[in-house]
Motif scaffolding. Sequence first.
Motif, PDB file in Angstrom:
ATOM      1  N   ARG A   3       0.819  -1.192   0.000  1.00 47.19           N
ATOM      2  CA  ARG A   3       0.000   0.000   0.000  1.00 47.19           C
ATOM      3  C   ARG A   3       0.857   1.247   0.000  1.00 47.19           C
ATOM      4  O   ARG A   3       0.435   2.304   0.404  1.00 47.19           O
ATOM      5  CB  ARG A   3      -0.916  -0.003   1.210  1.00 47.19           C
ATOM      6  CG  ARG A   3      -2.204  -0.751   0.931  1.00 47.19           C
ATOM      7  CD  ARG A   3      -2.921  -1.051   2.223  1.00 47.19           C
ATOM      8  NE  ARG A   3      -2.388  -2.268   2.808  1.00 47.19           N
ATOM      9  CZ  ARG A   3      -2.885  -2.827   3.916  1.00 47.19           C
ATOM     10  NH1 ARG A   3      -3.877  -2.278   4.546  1.00 47.19           N
ATOM     11  NH2 ARG A   3      -2.376  -3.950   4.377  1.00 47.19           N
ATOM     12  N   MET A  88       6.013  -7.535  10.522  1.00 49.21           N
ATOM     13  CA  MET A  88       4.647  -7.722  11.001  1.00 49.21           C
ATOM     14  C   MET A  88       3.833  -6.444  10.874  1.00 49.21           C
ATOM     15  O   MET A  88       2.635  -6.477  10.653  1.00 49.21           O
ATOM     16  CB  MET A  88       4.698  -8.157  12.469  1.00 49.21           C
ATOM     17  CG  MET A  88       3.391  -8.078  13.213  1.00 49.21           C
ATOM     18  SD  MET A  88       3.562  -8.655  14.914  1.00 49.21           S
ATOM     19  CE  MET A  88       3.675 -10.408  14.669  1.00 49.21           C
ATOM     20  N   ASN A 143       2.067  -2.329  14.564  1.00 46.10           N
ATOM     21  CA  ASN A 143       1.175  -2.047  13.439  1.00 46.10           C
ATOM     22  C   ASN A 143       1.404  -0.598  13.044  1.00 46.10           C
ATOM     23  O   ASN A 143       1.459   0.281  13.902  1.00 46.10           O
ATOM     24  CB  ASN A 143      -0.285  -2.282  13.851  1.00 46.10           C
ATOM     25  CG  ASN A 143      -1.203  -2.448  12.651  1.00 46.10           C
ATOM     26  OD1 ASN A 143      -1.057  -3.382  11.867  1.00 46.10           O
ATOM     27  ND2 ASN A 143      -2.133  -1.524  12.489  1.00 46.10           N
TER      28      ASN A 143
ATOM     29  N   LEU B  33      -4.416  -7.192  14.305  1.00 39.19           N
ATOM     30  CA  LEU B  33      -3.619  -6.175  13.614  1.00 39.19           C
ATOM     31  C   LEU B  33      -4.320  -5.771  12.329  1.00 39.19           C
ATOM     32  O   LEU B  33      -4.748  -6.635  11.560  1.00 39.19           O
ATOM     33  CB  LEU B  33      -2.225  -6.717  13.282  1.00 39.19           C
ATOM     34  CG  LEU B  33      -1.372  -7.208  14.451  1.00 39.19           C
ATOM     35  CD1 LEU B  33      -0.115  -7.881  13.938  1.00 39.19           C
ATOM     36  CD2 LEU B  33      -1.027  -6.063  15.370  1.00 39.19           C
ATOM     37  N   ASN B  35      -3.106  -4.041   9.605  1.00 39.18           N
ATOM     38  CA  ASN B  35      -2.372  -4.105   8.341  1.00 39.18           C
ATOM     39  C   ASN B  35      -2.211  -5.520   7.814  1.00 39.18           C
ATOM     40  O   ASN B  35      -2.219  -5.748   6.609  1.00 39.18           O
ATOM     41  CB  ASN B  35      -0.976  -3.505   8.504  1.00 39.18           C
ATOM     42  CG  ASN B  35      -0.999  -1.997   8.445  1.00 39.18           C
ATOM     43  OD1 ASN B  35      -1.973  -1.419   7.964  1.00 39.18           O
ATOM     44  ND2 ASN B  35       0.033  -1.364   8.931  1.00 39.18           N
ATOM     45  N   ALA B  51       1.297 -13.189  16.142  1.00 36.14           N
ATOM     46  CA  ALA B  51       1.585 -13.760  14.824  1.00 36.14           C
ATOM     47  C   ALA B  51       0.832 -12.956  13.780  1.00 36.14           C
ATOM     48  O   ALA B  51      -0.305 -12.537  14.011  1.00 36.14           O
ATOM     49  CB  ALA B  51       1.153 -15.223  14.768  1.00 36.14           C
ATOM     50  N   ALA B  52       1.491 -12.719  12.635  1.00 33.01           N
ATOM     51  CA  ALA B  52       0.848 -11.987  11.544  1.00 33.01           C
ATOM     52  C   ALA B  52       1.124 -12.699  10.235  1.00 33.01           C
ATOM     53  O   ALA B  52       2.201 -13.261  10.050  1.00 33.01           O
ATOM     54  CB  ALA B  52       1.368 -10.560  11.477  1.00 33.01           C
ATOM     55  N   TYR B  54       1.027 -12.243   5.978  1.00 31.14           N
ATOM     56  CA  TYR B  54       0.883 -11.429   4.779  1.00 31.14           C
ATOM     57  C   TYR B  54       0.911 -12.366   3.582  1.00 31.14           C
ATOM     58  O   TYR B  54       1.814 -13.180   3.454  1.00 31.14           O
ATOM     59  CB  TYR B  54       2.033 -10.421   4.670  1.00 31.14           C
ATOM     60  CG  TYR B  54       1.913  -9.255   5.615  1.00 31.14           C
ATOM     61  CD1 TYR B  54       1.271  -8.086   5.217  1.00 31.14           C
ATOM     62  CD2 TYR B  54       2.430  -9.318   6.901  1.00 31.14           C
ATOM     63  CE1 TYR B  54       1.159  -6.995   6.074  1.00 31.14           C
ATOM     64  CE2 TYR B  54       2.321  -8.229   7.772  1.00 31.14           C
ATOM     65  CZ  TYR B  54       1.680  -7.074   7.340  1.00 31.14           C
ATOM     66  OH  TYR B  54       1.571  -6.005   8.192  1.00 31.14           O
ATOM     67  N   ARG B  57       1.369 -13.403  -1.522  1.00 30.76           N
ATOM     68  CA  ARG B  57       1.838 -12.235  -2.248  1.00 30.76           C
ATOM     69  C   ARG B  57       3.077 -12.627  -3.044  1.00 30.76           C
ATOM     70  O   ARG B  57       3.602 -13.721  -2.882  1.00 30.76           O
ATOM     71  CB  ARG B  57       2.124 -11.062  -1.307  1.00 30.76           C
ATOM     72  CG  ARG B  57       3.233 -11.304  -0.292  1.00 30.76           C
ATOM     73  CD  ARG B  57       3.425 -10.071   0.586  1.00 30.76           C
ATOM     74  NE  ARG B  57       4.399 -10.302   1.629  1.00 30.76           N
ATOM     75  CZ  ARG B  57       4.707  -9.404   2.570  1.00 30.76           C
ATOM     76  NH1 ARG B  57       4.121  -8.224   2.585  1.00 30.76           N
ATOM     77  NH2 ARG B  57       5.605  -9.668   3.497  1.00 30.76           N
ATOM     78  N   TYR B 123       4.846 -13.995  10.300  1.00 27.02           N
ATOM     79  CA  TYR B 123       5.764 -13.356  11.247  1.00 27.02           C
ATOM     80  C   TYR B 123       5.333 -13.665  12.671  1.00 27.02           C
ATOM     81  O   TYR B 123       4.192 -13.433  13.033  1.00 27.02           O
ATOM     82  CB  TYR B 123       5.798 -11.845  11.029  1.00 27.02           C
ATOM     83  CG  TYR B 123       6.242 -11.490   9.626  1.00 27.02           C
ATOM     84  CD1 TYR B 123       7.566 -11.698   9.248  1.00 27.02           C
ATOM     85  CD2 TYR B 123       5.343 -11.012   8.681  1.00 27.02           C
ATOM     86  CE1 TYR B 123       7.984 -11.411   7.963  1.00 27.02           C
ATOM     87  CE2 TYR B 123       5.748 -10.720   7.390  1.00 27.02           C
ATOM     88  CZ  TYR B 123       7.078 -10.923   7.033  1.00 27.02           C
ATOM     89  OH  TYR B 123       7.483 -10.643   5.764  1.00 27.02           O
TER      90      TYR B 123
END
Lengths: 257, 246
Positions: A3, A88, A143, B33, B35, B51-52, B54, B57, B123
């Motif tokens: 973004r 993250m 974030n 989160l 994002n 933990a995230a 993405y 991609r 992550y």
Amino acid sequence: MSRSVVSEIRRNHIYELLRKGRRMDGREPLDLREISVETGVIDTAEGSARVRYGETEVIAGLKMAIGTPFPDTPNKGVLTTSMELIPMAHPDFESGPPGGDAIELARVVDRGIRESGMVDVEKLCITPGEEVWMCFIDIYSINYDGNLFDAAALAVVAALKSAIVPASNHDKGEDFPLPVTCVPITATMAKIENTLIVDPTFDEEMVSSARLTVTSDGNGDVRAMQKGKSGAFTVEEVNYIVDVAREKGDEIRKIIG
Amino acid sequence: MDSDIVMVDDKGKRLDGRTADELRPMKIEAGVLSNADGSAYLEIGKNKVLAAVYGPRECHPRHLQNPTRAIVQCKYNMQSYSVGDRKRPGPDRRSVEISKIISEALEAVIQVELFPRASIDVYIEILQANAGTRCAGLTAASVALADAGIPMRDLVPSVAVGKANGHLLLDLNKEEDNYGEADLPLAIVPKTNEVVLLQMDGHMTREEFGTAMEMGVKACHEIYEMQKDALRRRYSTEADEQEVEE
């Protein structure tokens, strides 16, 4: 999905709203987002805080150890600040050693703490020239939705204010609260076209031409500043930003008491 | 080894009051989160983990792309203040290894063939550590993947079984871990009971190993219920809840 590019439509929308004194999230130019501060979030740290500015979230933690002072300041404790923009927190952040943005952030936060004399480093001396307390301040972005400067600075201030020096763990007597003299608060304004706004979101940062970060203390004195991005401010604008930052400083200082 | 420390008292209670096969109190929250495409926050005992996810991609670096399927790239990272003595920031050999085995465990359940050439990036950040962070991280990561809507065969609950002072104990805390003689972290696919992560170090007899595996698998099913519950809380609507009440 990355973004980091703001679409023309969104950019124009931000411009048009600001010409009427409004912002995408309904704020006015001088409104902060909702700020929350939680301290003592990490039991393994000597002091810690989680701060949110809207969707932007950071955690700061203080670890302390005993080390040798710098030769030119034999009776002063040592402060170091580092910032990690971990992947993250945003699709554009990558892992690896800190880059320019992270280093600038850490140094601006560090300057606010150091120049205000927030931590009484002379009280962190154990034996002059030999042993002093070292303070490692680490900030992690969790974030990212704009204005990491202010969120990181506030998290550090809250973490330091609530920190306990772990003296008993090192056979140096009883634990004691970290000696803190004042509460420096950092506020950033961004310039979009000819409007100045506080606490920019990510999209607002992307379309802004310049930013100015100002740290002020409880007396309203300015303790550190940093201008960023390639745009320019007039002298009137700079004065205005300093006044707004001092006002916002008082507003935020009430939140952390 | 200090044998004076009593790991399990005559009432069958451990230092923190748990029984031998009892998990520490656990809390999972999905979608924390904004994002990330998916995320989860998990606490187990004094561990705090984020933990995230993405993706899928575009895969970076390019040469890692696989023309037939997605790759899973996990990064496990301990934050510097998460442990007693400050940890130097950045990856070390331990975190590189943990990242690798967690990636592999997750690849076992993700339908990677649906996303050729893509990367699914996971992550894991350890905010506060108190023994068992790799398992906590993996448990949180699979909830984050589900939160991201990534097609997978199942969730992946994970826990460690340890041995301290001769006792097999589920989910060792830091205090117990200091006296640990063996450690057996594992993760399973609950629907099939397939093991997708397994490590062991220390000393266990064959019989102890068998018992430890049983304890671990049973506890994974408990964790699985908490994972599903976290996702239900995230995605149930008021209408769903009324239906349940009726």
